[in-house]
Design a protein around this motif. Structure first.
Motif, PDB file in Angstrom:
ATOM      1  N   ASN A  67       0.844  -1.183   0.000  1.00 17.30           N
ATOM      2  CA  ASN A  67       0.000   0.000   0.000  1.00 17.30           C
ATOM      3  C   ASN A  67       0.882   1.237   0.000  1.00 17.30           C
ATOM      4  N   TRP A  68       1.422   1.584  -1.145  1.00 13.98           N
ATOM      5  CA  TRP A  68       2.290   2.744  -1.237  1.00 13.98           C
ATOM      6  C   TRP A  68       1.510   4.043  -1.159  1.00 13.98           C
ATOM      7  N   TYR A  69       0.163   3.963  -1.273  1.00 13.33           N
ATOM      8  CA  TYR A  69      -0.666   5.174  -1.181  1.00 13.33           C
ATOM      9  C   TYR A  69      -0.572   5.813   0.206  1.00 13.33           C
ATOM     10  N   SER A  70      -0.272   5.021   1.218  1.00  6.35           N
ATOM     11  CA  SER A  70      -0.224   5.525   2.587  1.00  6.35           C
ATOM     12  C   SER A  70       1.199   5.659   3.123  1.00  6.35           C
ATOM     13  N   GLN A  71       2.175   5.499   2.250  1.00  8.66           N
ATOM     14  CA  GLN A  71       3.567   5.581   2.691  1.00  8.66           C
ATOM     15  C   GLN A  71       3.933   7.028   3.028  1.00  8.66           C
ATOM     16  N   VAL A  72       4.305   7.247   4.271  1.00 11.17           N
ATOM     17  CA  VAL A  72       4.712   8.571   4.726  1.00 11.17           C
ATOM     18  C   VAL A  72       6.217   8.692   4.603  1.00 11.17           C
ATOM     19  N   ARG A  73       6.664   9.637   3.800  1.00 13.11           N
ATOM     20  CA  ARG A  73       8.096   9.845   3.586  1.00 13.11           C
ATOM     21  C   ARG A  73       8.490  11.234   4.076  1.00 13.11           C
ATOM     22  N   ALA A  74       9.762  11.455   4.133  1.00 16.56           N
ATOM     23  CA  ALA A  74      10.250  12.791   4.484  1.00 16.56           C
ATOM     24  C   ALA A  74       9.756  13.785   3.439  1.00 16.56           C
ATOM     25  N   GLU A  75       9.199  14.898   3.895  1.00 14.70           N
ATOM     26  CA  GLU A  75       8.556  15.857   2.989  1.00 14.70           C
ATOM     27  C   GLU A  75       9.608  16.756   2.335  1.00 14.70           C
ATOM     28  N   LYS A  76      10.247  16.210   1.314  1.00 14.19           N
ATOM     29  CA  LYS A  76      11.277  16.964   0.609  1.00 14.19           C
ATOM     30  C   LYS A  76      10.734  17.626  -0.653  1.00 14.19           C
ATOM     31  N   LYS A  77       9.895  16.904  -1.395  1.00 14.94           N
ATOM     32  CA  LYS A  77       9.355  17.427  -2.653  1.00 14.94           C
ATOM     33  C   LYS A  77       7.830  17.453  -2.556  1.00 14.94           C
ATOM     34  N   ILE A  78       7.266  18.635  -2.779  1.00 13.65           N
ATOM     35  CA  ILE A  78       5.838  18.863  -2.560  1.00 13.65           C
ATOM     36  C   ILE A  78       5.165  19.233  -3.877  1.00 13.65           C
ATOM     37  N   LEU A  79       3.987  18.646  -4.113  1.00 15.64           N
ATOM     38  CA  LEU A  79       3.151  19.020  -5.254  1.00 15.64           C
ATOM     39  C   LEU A  79       1.851  19.610  -4.722  1.00 15.64           C
ATOM     40  N   ILE A  80       1.494  20.795  -5.207  1.00 17.28           N
ATOM     41  CA  ILE A  80       0.246  21.455  -4.811  1.00 17.28           C
ATOM     42  C   ILE A  80      -0.630  21.612  -6.047  1.00 17.28           C
ATOM     43  N   ILE A  81      -1.819  21.008  -6.006  1.00 14.08           N
ATOM     44  CA  ILE A  81      -2.795  21.143  -7.096  1.00 14.08           C
ATOM     45  C   ILE A  81      -3.648  22.369  -6.800  1.00 14.08           C
ATOM     46  N   ALA A  82      -3.536  23.392  -7.633  1.00 14.14           N
ATOM     47  CA  ALA A  82      -4.282  24.641  -7.446  1.00 14.14           C
ATOM     48  C   ALA A  82      -5.393  24.725  -8.488  1.00 14.14           C
ATOM     49  N   VAL A  83      -6.633  24.759  -8.019  1.00 15.13           N
ATOM     50  CA  VAL A  83      -7.795  24.751  -8.912  1.00 15.13           C
ATOM     51  C   VAL A  83      -8.371  26.160  -8.989  1.00 15.13           C
ATOM     52  N   SER A  84      -8.300  26.773 -10.156  1.00 14.12           N
ATOM     53  CA  SER A  84      -8.848  28.111 -10.372  1.00 14.12           C
ATOM     54  C   SER A  84      -9.875  28.032 -11.501  1.00 14.12           C
ATOM     55  N   SER A  85     -10.117  29.148 -12.163  1.00 10.45           N
ATOM     56  CA  SER A  85     -11.051  29.174 -13.293  1.00 10.45           C
ATOM     57  C   SER A  85     -10.296  29.536 -14.563  1.00 10.45           C
ATOM     58  N   ASP A  86     -10.967  29.385 -15.690  1.00 13.97           N
ATOM     59  CA  ASP A  86     -10.369  29.773 -16.966  1.00 13.97           C
ATOM     60  C   ASP A  86     -10.579  31.257 -17.254  1.00 13.97           C
ATOM     61  N   ARG A  87     -11.649  31.826 -16.700  1.00 14.05           N
ATOM     62  CA  ARG A  87     -11.997  33.222 -16.979  1.00 14.05           C
ATOM     63  C   ARG A  87     -12.118  34.007 -15.678  1.00 14.05           C
ATOM     64  N   GLY A  88     -12.073  35.320 -15.812  1.00 11.66           N
ATOM     65  CA  GLY A  88     -12.183  36.198 -14.664  1.00 11.66           C
ATOM     66  C   GLY A  88     -13.615  36.669 -14.448  1.00 11.66           C
ATOM     67  N   LEU A  89     -13.744  37.890 -13.929  1.00 12.17           N
ATOM     68  CA  LEU A  89     -15.050  38.499 -13.630  1.00 12.17           C
ATOM     69  C   LEU A  89     -15.870  37.635 -12.676  1.00 12.17           C
ATOM     70  N   CYS A  90     -15.194  37.076 -11.668  1.00 11.22           N
ATOM     71  CA  CYS A  90     -15.895  36.249 -10.674  1.00 11.22           C
ATOM     72  C   CYS A  90     -15.469  36.652  -9.261  1.00 11.22           C
ATOM     73  N   GLY A  91     -15.267  37.950  -9.063  1.00  9.93           N
ATOM     74  CA  GLY A  91     -14.948  38.453  -7.737  1.00  9.93           C
ATOM     75  C   GLY A  91     -13.591  37.977  -7.254  1.00  9.93           C
ATOM     76  N   SER A  92     -13.556  37.578  -5.981  1.00  7.48           N
ATOM     77  CA  SER A  92     -12.293  37.151  -5.362  1.00  7.48           C
ATOM     78  C   SER A  92     -12.084  35.643  -5.460  1.00  7.48           C
ATOM     79  N   PHE A  93     -12.812  34.982  -6.345  1.00  6.65           N
ATOM     80  CA  PHE A  93     -12.756  33.524  -6.470  1.00  6.65           C
ATOM     81  C   PHE A  93     -11.327  33.035  -6.697  1.00  6.65           C
TER      82      PHE A  93
END
Length: 296
Positions: A67-93
């Motif tokens: 079960n490598w999905y739960s393997q806790v390793r030293a946090e050396k390399k981090i990936l952050i998935i940032a979900v935004s929009s394709d268009r603007g005009l949506c306030g502070s979204f």
């Protein structure tokens, strides 16, 4: 005081803008209904499956299961998935997402960021442009998912993330997105995707008391259910973000329409005052000319 022509030109311009914002509000409302229906139908299934996933990972005590999905390793390399929009005009979204990612880096991964070991996977053109301008390392292969938001396309993105985590390219994966609550409310969420962590409960024995019967086998459940659950988790986040975007745009365009109406009232008042002043001036000139003729 501005001339009548200038004021009339501004009134025409504001009226045109008000028509555009009103039309955009109606379009956002129509899209919101569809996106709200999709996330409402998906959310119970996704949340229940995620709970089962975490309990399953926490209950695995068989060392033979990889079960490598739960393997806790030293946090050396981090990936952050940032979900935004394709268009603007949506306030502070979109701004909320950018601030959330930067705050997450500052609070938890400042050392990794300084070492250049933080990578952003942007979903949405706004996030892609924002982080590209700031010189942050990005993976842009899936930035246009919203152009064809289907489970198959989202699955391809999550397969990349899972493979990268399994191969050691990243030691931890975080997800930042806006969760849809209602038309006027979007809640910024930051969730850990990988490694999978056990659910946090007040009663620590509740997880250990779960007794699973695996059919056909524990290994097949791990290799089958967990990847599917992770894909659904990302798909649910994108549906949430899509609904939240439409709600934010509808609210922003509604406020813009109201503001245009208030501005029109002020401009019309200014127009009437300017017109009245011009008429008064002409009358005074005529009276003055008449008096001059009498004197002559």
């Amino acid at each position: 005081m501005p001339s009548l022509k200038e004021v009339k030109s501004r009134i025409t311009s504001v009226m045109s803008t008000q028509q555009i914002t009103k039309a955009m509000k109606m379009v956002a409302a129509a899209k919101l209904r569809r996106s709200q229906d999709r996330i409402t139908q998906m959310r119970p299934f996704a949340e229940k499956l995620t709970a089962i996933l975490k309990n399953l990972s926490a209950a695995q005590t068989d060392g033979d299961t990889d079960n490598w999905y739960s393997q806790v390793r030293a946090e050396k390399k981090i990936l952050i998935i940032a979900v935004s929009s394709d268009r603007g005009l949506c306030g502070s979204f979109n701004t909320n997402v950018f601030k959330g990612v930067l705050r997450l880096i500052d609070e938890k991964y400042s050392a990794q960021f300084t070492a250049g070991n933080v990578t952003i996977l942007p979903i949405g053109r706004k996030a892609t442009d924002f982080f590209a301008k700031r010189g942050v390392s990005t993976v842009t292969d899936f930035s246009t998912l919203y152009s064809a938001l289907t489970f198959d396309n989202v699955s391809n993105a999550m397969e990349y993330v899972m493979d990268a985590f399994k191969n050691g390219k990243f030691d931890k994966v975080e997800l930042v997105y806006n969760e849809f609550r209602n038309v006027a409310t979007q809640i910024l969420r930051a969730e850990q995707v990988l490694p999978i962590v056990a659910p946090a409960t007040e009663n620590t024995q509740s997880t250990n008391q779960i007794d699973y019967i695996y059919q056909p086998s524990q290994e097949e459940i791990v290799t089958g259910l967990i990847p599917k659950s992770l894909k659904i988790q990302l798909f649910k986040a994108l549906l949430d973000s899509n609904a939240a975007e439409n709600g934010a745009r509808m609210t922003a365009m509604d406020k813009a329409t109201d503001n245009a109406g208030e501005l029109l009232k002020q401009l019309r008042l200014t127009y009437n005052r300017t017109r009245q002043a011009a008429i008064t001036k002409e009358i005074l000139e005529i009276v003055g000319g008449a008096e001059a003729l009498k004197s002559a």
